[in-house]
Design a protein around this motif. Structure first.
Motif, PDB file in Angstrom:
ATOM      1  N   LEU A  57     -17.520  -7.684  25.357  1.00 16.15           N
ATOM      2  CA  LEU A  57     -18.125  -6.540  24.573  1.00 16.15           C
ATOM      3  C   LEU A  57     -17.324  -6.900  23.660  1.00 16.15           C
ATOM      4  CD1 LEU A  57     -18.424  -4.283  27.905  1.00 16.15           C
ATOM      5  CD2 LEU A  57     -20.443  -5.738  26.878  1.00 16.15           C
ATOM      6  N   ALA A  58     -18.498  -6.430  22.041  1.00 21.29           N
ATOM      7  CA  ALA A  58     -17.393  -5.584  20.762  1.00 21.29           C
ATOM      8  C   ALA A  58     -18.152  -4.574  20.458  1.00 21.29           C
ATOM      9  CB  ALA A  58     -17.979  -7.643  20.266  1.00 21.29           C
ATOM     10  N   SER A  59     -17.249  -4.299  19.536  1.00 23.58           N
ATOM     11  CA  SER A  59     -17.172  -2.759  19.361  1.00 23.58           C
ATOM     12  C   SER A  59     -16.121  -2.864  18.265  1.00 23.58           C
ATOM     13  CB  SER A  59     -17.382  -1.515  20.127  1.00 23.58           C
ATOM     14  OG  SER A  59     -17.102  -0.872  19.390  1.00 23.58           O
ATOM     15  N   ASP A  60     -17.124  -1.643  16.954  1.00 21.14           N
ATOM     16  CA  ASP A  60     -16.423  -1.278  15.994  1.00 21.14           C
ATOM     17  C   ASP A  60     -15.469  -0.338  15.844  1.00 21.14           C
ATOM     18  OD1 ASP A  60     -17.886  -3.110  14.459  1.00 21.14           O
ATOM     19  OD2 ASP A  60     -19.063  -1.030  13.185  1.00 21.14           O
ATOM     20  N   CYS A  61     -15.451  -0.285  17.458  1.00 16.83           N
ATOM     21  CA  CYS A  61     -14.493   1.459  17.788  1.00 16.83           C
ATOM     22  C   CYS A  61     -14.107   1.033  19.238  1.00 16.83           C
ATOM     23  CB  CYS A  61     -14.910   2.548  17.450  1.00 16.83           C
ATOM     24  SG  CYS A  61     -16.393   3.366  18.031  1.00 16.83           S
ATOM     25  N   PRO A  62     -13.531   1.429  19.612  1.00 17.35           N
ATOM     26  CA  PRO A  62     -12.669   2.150  21.348  1.00 17.35           C
ATOM     27  C   PRO A  62     -13.892   2.326  22.084  1.00 17.35           C
ATOM     28  CG  PRO A  62     -10.459   2.478  20.103  1.00 17.35           C
ATOM     29  CD  PRO A  62     -12.289   2.306  19.161  1.00 17.35           C
ATOM     30  N   ALA A  63     -14.284   2.379  23.160  1.00 16.46           N
ATOM     31  CA  ALA A  63     -14.872   2.545  23.801  1.00 16.46           C
ATOM     32  C   ALA A  63     -15.560   4.243  23.643  1.00 16.46           C
ATOM     33  CB  ALA A  63     -14.963   2.044  25.270  1.00 16.46           C
ATOM     34  N   ALA A  64     -13.763   4.665  23.793  1.00 17.57           N
ATOM     35  CA  ALA A  64     -13.507   5.925  24.034  1.00 17.57           C
ATOM     36  C   ALA A  64     -14.499   6.369  22.724  1.00 17.57           C
ATOM     37  CB  ALA A  64     -11.805   6.491  23.870  1.00 17.57           C
ATOM     38  N   GLU A  65     -13.835   6.051  21.713  1.00 24.38           N
ATOM     39  CA  GLU A  65     -14.497   6.806  20.447  1.00 24.38           C
ATOM     40  C   GLU A  65     -16.126   6.512  19.872  1.00 24.38           C
ATOM     41  OE1 GLU A  65     -12.456   5.528  17.153  1.00 24.38           O
ATOM     42  OE2 GLU A  65     -10.383   5.805  17.970  1.00 24.38           O
ATOM     43  N   ILE A  66     -17.121   6.017  21.218  1.00 24.10           N
ATOM     44  CA  ILE A  66     -18.373   5.664  20.935  1.00 24.10           C
ATOM     45  C   ILE A  66     -18.682   7.047  21.343  1.00 24.10           C
ATOM     46  CG2 ILE A  66     -20.528   4.628  21.607  1.00 24.10           C
ATOM     47  CD1 ILE A  66     -18.295   2.465  22.435  1.00 24.10           C
ATOM     48  N   SER A  67     -19.957   7.863  20.078  1.00 22.53           N
ATOM     49  CA  SER A  67     -20.575   8.196  20.217  1.00 22.53           C
ATOM     50  C   SER A  67     -21.271   8.840  21.249  1.00 22.53           C
ATOM     51  CB  SER A  67     -20.976   9.213  19.239  1.00 22.53           C
ATOM     52  OG  SER A  67     -21.668  10.738  19.180  1.00 22.53           O
ATOM     53  N   ARG A  68     -21.599  10.020  22.252  1.00 22.90           N
ATOM     54  CA  ARG A  68     -22.060  10.470  23.327  1.00 22.90           C
ATOM     55  C   ARG A  68     -22.595   8.840  24.081  1.00 22.90           C
ATOM     56  NH1 ARG A  68     -27.598  13.005  21.264  1.00 22.90           N
ATOM     57  NH2 ARG A  68     -28.151  13.040  24.177  1.00 22.90           N
ATOM     58  N   LEU A  69     -21.829   8.369  24.393  1.00 27.61           N
ATOM     59  CA  LEU A  69     -21.476   7.001  25.394  1.00 27.61           C
ATOM     60  C   LEU A  69     -21.295   7.733  26.361  1.00 27.61           C
ATOM     61  CD1 LEU A  69     -21.743   3.527  25.726  1.00 27.61           C
ATOM     62  CD2 LEU A  69     -19.341   3.621  26.010  1.00 27.61           C
ATOM     63  N   ASP A  70     -22.590   7.464  27.578  1.00 27.11           N
ATOM     64  CA  ASP A  70     -22.094   7.377  29.032  1.00 27.11           C
ATOM     65  C   ASP A  70     -20.850   8.202  29.930  1.00 27.11           C
ATOM     66  OD1 ASP A  70     -21.998   7.888  32.339  1.00 27.11           O
ATOM     67  OD2 ASP A  70     -24.452   7.890  32.120  1.00 27.11           O
ATOM     68  N   ASP A  71     -20.378   9.105  29.771  1.00 31.39           N
ATOM     69  CA  ASP A  71     -18.230   8.287  30.865  1.00 31.39           C
ATOM     70  C   ASP A  71     -18.852   7.619  31.922  1.00 31.39           C
ATOM     71  OD1 ASP A  71     -18.574  10.808  29.497  1.00 31.39           O
ATOM     72  OD2 ASP A  71     -17.968  12.321  30.502  1.00 31.39           O
ATOM     73  N   ARG A  72     -19.146   7.037  32.799  1.00 34.67           N
ATOM     74  CA  ARG A  72     -19.306   6.034  33.436  1.00 34.67           C
ATOM     75  C   ARG A  72     -19.375   4.782  32.686  1.00 34.67           C
ATOM     76  NH1 ARG A  72     -25.252   7.095  37.158  1.00 34.67           N
ATOM     77  NH2 ARG A  72     -25.478   6.781  35.207  1.00 34.67           N
ATOM     78  N   LEU A  73     -20.012   4.092  31.966  1.00 35.79           N
ATOM     79  CA  LEU A  73     -19.533   2.866  30.311  1.00 35.79           C
ATOM     80  C   LEU A  73     -18.679   3.205  30.231  1.00 35.79           C
ATOM     81  CD1 LEU A  73     -23.437   2.809  29.220  1.00 35.79           C
ATOM     82  CD2 LEU A  73     -22.078   1.042  30.667  1.00 35.79           C
ATOM     83  N   TYR A  80      -9.762 -10.396  33.347  1.00 34.20           N
ATOM     84  CA  TYR A  80     -10.299  -9.521  32.076  1.00 34.20           C
ATOM     85  C   TYR A  80     -11.514  -8.941  32.289  1.00 34.20           C
ATOM     86  CZ  TYR A  80      -5.517 -11.125  30.663  1.00 34.20           C
ATOM     87  OH  TYR A  80      -4.388 -11.294  30.555  1.00 34.20           O
ATOM     88  N   ASN A  81     -11.980  -8.085  33.320  1.00 35.85           N
ATOM     89  CA  ASN A  81     -13.255  -8.092  33.283  1.00 35.85           C
ATOM     90  C   ASN A  81     -13.875  -6.992  33.390  1.00 35.85           C
ATOM     91  OD1 ASN A  81     -16.024  -9.109  33.494  1.00 35.85           O
ATOM     92  ND2 ASN A  81     -15.959  -9.478  35.753  1.00 35.85           N
ATOM     93  N   PRO A  82     -14.472  -5.675  32.020  1.00 32.96           N
ATOM     94  CA  PRO A  82     -14.955  -6.469  30.851  1.00 32.96           C
ATOM     95  C   PRO A  82     -13.532  -7.116  30.408  1.00 32.96           C
ATOM     96  CG  PRO A  82     -15.100  -4.358  31.065  1.00 32.96           C
ATOM     97  CD  PRO A  82     -14.744  -5.031  32.672  1.00 32.96           C
ATOM     98  N   LEU A  83     -14.130  -7.818  29.256  1.00 37.97           N
ATOM     99  CA  LEU A  83     -13.133  -8.025  28.186  1.00 37.97           C
ATOM    100  C   LEU A  83     -13.363  -7.647  26.401  1.00 37.97           C
ATOM    101  CD1 LEU A  83     -10.778  -9.133  26.386  1.00 37.97           C
ATOM    102  CD2 LEU A  83     -11.432 -10.917  26.022  1.00 37.97           C
ATOM    103  N   PHE A  84     -13.095  -6.154  26.692  1.00 37.35           N
ATOM    104  CA  PHE A  84     -13.611  -5.720  25.146  1.00 37.35           C
ATOM    105  C   PHE A  84     -13.267  -5.491  24.011  1.00 37.35           C
ATOM    106  CE2 PHE A  84     -14.390  -1.226  22.943  1.00 37.35           C
ATOM    107  CZ  PHE A  84     -15.451  -0.570  23.492  1.00 37.35           C
ATOM    108  N   ILE A  85     -13.527  -6.106  23.180  1.00 37.57           N
ATOM    109  CA  ILE A  85     -12.928  -6.287  21.672  1.00 37.57           C
ATOM    110  C   ILE A  85     -13.274  -5.302  20.687  1.00 37.57           C
ATOM    111  CG2 ILE A  85     -12.973  -7.845  20.085  1.00 37.57           C
ATOM    112  CD1 ILE A  85     -13.001 -10.596  21.962  1.00 37.57           C
ATOM    113  N   HIS A  86     -12.074  -4.816  20.070  1.00 39.47           N
ATOM    114  CA  HIS A  86     -12.797  -3.657  18.890  1.00 39.47           C
ATOM    115  C   HIS A  86     -11.709  -4.094  17.694  1.00 39.47           C
ATOM    116  CE1 HIS A  86      -9.525  -1.117  18.963  1.00 39.47           C
ATOM    117  NE2 HIS A  86      -9.742  -1.133  20.062  1.00 39.47           N
ATOM    118  N   GLY A  87     -12.713  -3.776  16.522  1.00 38.24           N
ATOM    119  CA  GLY A  87     -12.275  -3.543  15.613  1.00 38.24           C
ATOM    120  C   GLY A  87     -13.462  -3.655  14.170  1.00 38.24           C
TER     121      GLY A  87
END
Length: 471
Positions: free
Chosen positions: A268-284, A165-172
């Motif tokens: 990585l950890a985030s308050d929301c899924p990667a697709a919901e991060i506003s104005r995050l580069d599509d490549r990221l 699992y690389n990367p492991l992305f944890i959200h909540g």
């Protein structure tokens, strides 16, 4: 200015930075941070004095990481922390001393012998200034149905870094244990292999380090890149704050690629899924989603009770009864952090009053938190829309419509901000309630109002007035 005045001034700067950038609530400042005193800066560590009776283990567990980050920002250099009781002599050497637990009878004792050994091992292991808090371990993380998949994935990363699992992305949502789980991965990995280079930072730290590097001459940028790219396991918290930071995103994109190509593990950890991060580069976004994404949700009643009982067990005390624990678990549901904050407030009350708190005591001591919980659970988006429409003398249909004139767009943003803050609805559901708008619009609206409130006192008063009507 003498040495004492210098240390007082330095501590004032650190606490101000902590207030601005840290994750310490007002109650935490009043009860704990304000009672700490900087007694000595040795050049490698800050010696902080705490008053007798304070639950210093709580400060170490939940505030030390933020204090360390603030100190690093102010001093432009890393410092370790050492906590000493007010009656204790300040050591003149710089070696790491054994932990000293408070000696008052009513104070819970967290620092067991096993924990001391783990802490010392983690501190002595070679690292790239890891940023890890030794108290955040898998052993102290209570697993429930809300987190069992995430915890299983975290263990898999420790057992075989970068192989699955690389990367492991944890959200909540905030306060559900993302930071604890990230740090547990780092601590477990270093315990398994003490030569492993593990680095934990927030995206804000990464951003500030990058800005500092490009503003300096010489090898600053090369050193910055070397610091992050030599990590065997890179743990990045709060990646949602990369939003709209284009230059930082570009640098992080290359850091990510360099680590991934070298077979290094990224979590990585985030308050929301990667697709919901506003104005995050599509490549990221695509790279964040190429591994495994897992969610932490709100724990159920049984898990909340287990979390509280686990904390009580760690304290080696019986200050809080099962009846009070069940009352807390039933009435505080928003986050684990709030749940533990309620428990520590009652434990502090018990320590000072020399008695076990009753359910009635809990109601009195936690009335502000309980009222906030009540507001969260009872308010609906429809309630918010009606109150905002009445405040600005417009129709609810205007908030849901497509008009973008200033007299409509501004109240709509306020309503979205309040809906995100005071309900547990998802970003998609909030957007749908405002005429089918997307999650990015909701994030932008909430951030816009939040930023404006820091500058516009009248706006802050208006938003506060509307919020008080929820109850």
């Amino acid at each position: 200015m003498n040495q004492q005045e210098k240390e007082k001034s330095l501590w004032a700067e650190i606490t101000e930075d902590l207030r601005q950038h840290g994750n310490v609530a007002a109650y935490g400042f009043e009860t704990y941070i304000s009672q700490l005193t900087l007694k000595k800066d040795t050049g490698t560590k800050l010696v902080l004095e705490y008053p007798a009776g304070m639950l210093v283990e709580w400060v170490e567990s939940y505030y030390a990481a933020d204090i360390t980050l603030s100190a690093t920002r102010v001093l432009k250099a890393a410092r370790e922390l050492e906590f000493v009781a007010a009656s204790q002599d300040i050591p003149q050497h710089t070696e790491e001393p054994a932990l000293v637990a408070p000696t008052t009878p009513a104070t819970p004792a967290l620092a067991t012998e096993k924990k001391k050994k783990k802490r010392n091992k983690a501190q002595n292991a070679p690292s790239c200034n890891s940023g890890l808090n030794a108290d955040f371990t898998f052993d102290s993380f209570v697993v429930g149905s809300n987190s069992e998949f995430a915890v299983a994935a975290a263990h898999a990363v420790v057992n075989a870094p970068s192989s699955m699992y690389n990367p492991l992305f944890i959200h909540g949502a905030s306060g559900l244990g993302k930071t604890h789980l990230l740090q547990a991965i780092g601590n477990a990995a270093r315990e398994k292999d003490e030569n492993l280079q593990v680095l934990y930072v927030t995206s804000e730290d990464f951003t500030n380090n990058y800005i500092d590097a490009i503003s300096r001459k010489g090898d600053a940028l090369s050193n910055f890149r070397r610091k992050y790219r030599k990590a065997d396991i890179l743990l990045i918290d709060d990646v949602q704050f990369l939003s709209q930071k284009d230059k930082t995103q570009e640098e992080f994109f290359h850091t990510f690629n360099a680590l991934f190509a070298s077979g290094k593990q990224i979590v990585l950890a985030s308050d929301c899924p990667a697709a919901e991060i506003s104005r995050l580069d599509d490549r990221l976004t695509s790279r964040f989603e190429q591994g495994l994404t897992v969610a932490l949700s709100v724990p159920d009643l049984e898990t909340r009770i287990a979390i509280l009982r686990n904390k009580r067990r760690l304290w080696k005390g019986d200050l809080i009864s099962d009846e009070v624990i069940e009352y807390l678990a039933k009435n505080i549901t928003r986050s684990v952090r709030r749940l533990e904050g309620a428990l520590i407030r009652l434990a502090t009350f018990a320590s000072f009053s020399q008695k076990k708190p009753t359910v009635m005591d809990a109601r009195m001591q936690l009335r502000d938190m309980l009222q906030e919980e009540k507001n969260i659970s009872s308010v609906s988006i429809s309630d918010i829309q009606n109150l905002v429409a009445a405040e600005f003398n417009i129709k609810v249909s205007d908030l849901n419509g497509r008009r973008r004139t200033a007299n409509i767009a501004h109240p709509r943003q306020i309503a979205m901000f309040l809906a995100r803050k005071h309900t547990q609805m998802s970003l998609q559901d909030i957007g749908a309630a405002f005429g089918g708008r997307d999650h990015g619009t909701v994030i932008h609206a909430a951030k816009t109002i939040e930023d404006k409130m820091t500058q516009d006192v009248r706006l802050k008063e208006t938003v506060t007035r509307i919020a008080t009507q929820f109850s």
